[in-house]
Design a protein around this motif. Structure first.
Motif, short mmCIF file in Angstrom:
data_model
loop_
_atom_site.label_atom_id
_atom_site.label_comp_id
_atom_site.label_asym_id
_atom_site.label_seq_id
_atom_site.Cartn_x
_atom_site.Cartn_y
_atom_site.Cartn_z
N SER B 12 97.92 54.28 -17.89
CA SER B 12 96.56 54.22 -18.16
C SER B 12 96.86 54.08 -19.56
O SER B 12 97.63 54.84 -20.42
CB SER B 12 96.10 55.43 -18.03
OG SER B 12 94.85 55.72 -18.46
N ALA B 86 92.80 45.35 -17.06
CA ALA B 86 92.86 46.24 -15.94
C ALA B 86 93.03 45.60 -14.76
O ALA B 86 92.19 44.79 -14.24
CB ALA B 86 91.53 46.99 -15.89
N THR B 111 95.25 50.70 -16.02
CA THR B 111 93.92 51.24 -16.19
C THR B 111 93.70 51.24 -17.80
O THR B 111 94.56 51.82 -18.71
CB THR B 111 93.49 52.65 -15.67
OG1 THR B 111 93.82 52.61 -14.20
CG2 THR B 111 92.31 52.82 -15.83
#
Lengths: 112, 114
Positions: B12, B86, B111
Motif C-alpha cells: 500500500s 492500483a 493499493t
C-alpha cells in the motif's frame, strides 16, 4: 486489431459435466498456453502447444484436455474428473519461446 | 528448475510515493524475466522484460526494473504512484532455453491511497 479472444467470459458447470473454454488468436503465433489462476497462487500452467497437432502437459494437467487442430485455436476442456474446477482460466500465445506471452481476458468458471 | 518469490502479497502506498515491488528468482540457466500487471477480471499485460543486455529495463506507464544477478532479484519500481497503478502485479521467470517454461510468482496487490 490482433489479439486473443477467450469465450465465454463466465461459465457455469454442473456436477459430472464437461465444459469447453474457447481460445482464438489472430496474431499468427505458433505457441499457445492455458493457465489456471487461483487467488494468492499466481498462474499455473495446465497445457501448452508449440505447434499445430502437438501439445504437452503442464504442471496441473489432470482433469483437463486440449486439442490444437488449427494454428489459431486452442480449446480447453474441463472434464468431470477435475474435482475443483472453480477458477479463472487464462489463455496466452507467443510467436517464439524467448518472447513475452500475450494474454486473453480470461474465462471465469464456477460450479452450480 | 526455477521459481519466483514475490515479497509481500499486498503493498500500500500513497499517491505520489515511490512504488517498490520485490521479486527474487531462482534459475539453473540464465533467466529471462518479466513483470506483468493484471486489472480485475482481465488478462495480464506486459509491463517490461529482461532478456539480455542492459540490466536496467524501462517499461510502460513509468515502471522500471533492475536485474541484479548477484542478488537474484528483479524488483519493480516507479518513482511516483498514480491511482491508476492500483492492480495486481506478477513477476515471472523463464529459463533461457527453448524448453524453459514461464513460472509466475504469487502476485502482489498494489493499493494506492489518495
Amino acid at each position: 486489431d490482433g489479439g486473443i479472444t477467450q469465450s465465454p467470459k463466465y461459465l457455469f458447470r454442473k456436477e459430472g459435466q464437461n465444459v469447453t473454454l474457447s481460445c482464438e488468436q489472430n496474431l499468427n503465433h505458433d505457441a499457445m498456453y492455458w493457465y489456471r489462476q487461483d487467488p494468492g497462487q499466481g498462474l499455473r500452467l495446465i497445457y501448452y502447444s508449440q505447434i499445430v497437432n502437438d501439445f504437452q502437459k503442464g504442471d496441473i494437467a489432470e482433469g483437463y484436455s486440449v486439442s490444437r487442430e488449427k494454428k489459431e485455436s486452442f480449446p480447453l476442456t474441463v472434464t468431470s474428473a477435475q474435482k475443483n474446477p472453480t477458477a479463472f482460466y487464462l489463455c496466452a500465445s507467443t510467436p517464439h519461446w524467448a518472447q513475452p506471452q500475450h494474454f486473453g481476458d480470461g474465462t471465469r468458471l464456477s460450479i452450480l | 528448475a526455477q521459481s519466483v518469490t514475490q515479497l509481500g502479497s499486498h503493498v500500500s502506498v500513497s499517491e505520489g510515493a515511490l512504488v517498490l515491488l520485490r521479486c527474487n528468482y531462482s534459475s539453473s540457466v540464465p533467466p529471462y524475466l518479466f513483470w506483468y500487471v493484471q486489472y480485475p477480471n482481465q488478462g495480464l499485460q506486459l509491463l517490461l522484460k529482461y532478456t539480455t543486455g542492459a540490466t536496467l529495463v524501462k517499461g510502460i506507464n513509468g515502471f522500471e526494473a533492475e536485474f541484479k544477478k548477484s542478488e537474484t532479484s528483479f524488483h519493480l519500481t516507479k518513482p511516483s504512484a498514480h491511482m491508476s497503478d492500483a492492480a495486481e502485479y506478477f513477476c515471472a521467470v523463464k529459463g533461457g532455453t527453448s524448453y524453459g517454461k514461464l513460472t509466475f510468482g504469487q502476485g502482489t496487490i498494489l493499493t494506492v491511497h489518495p
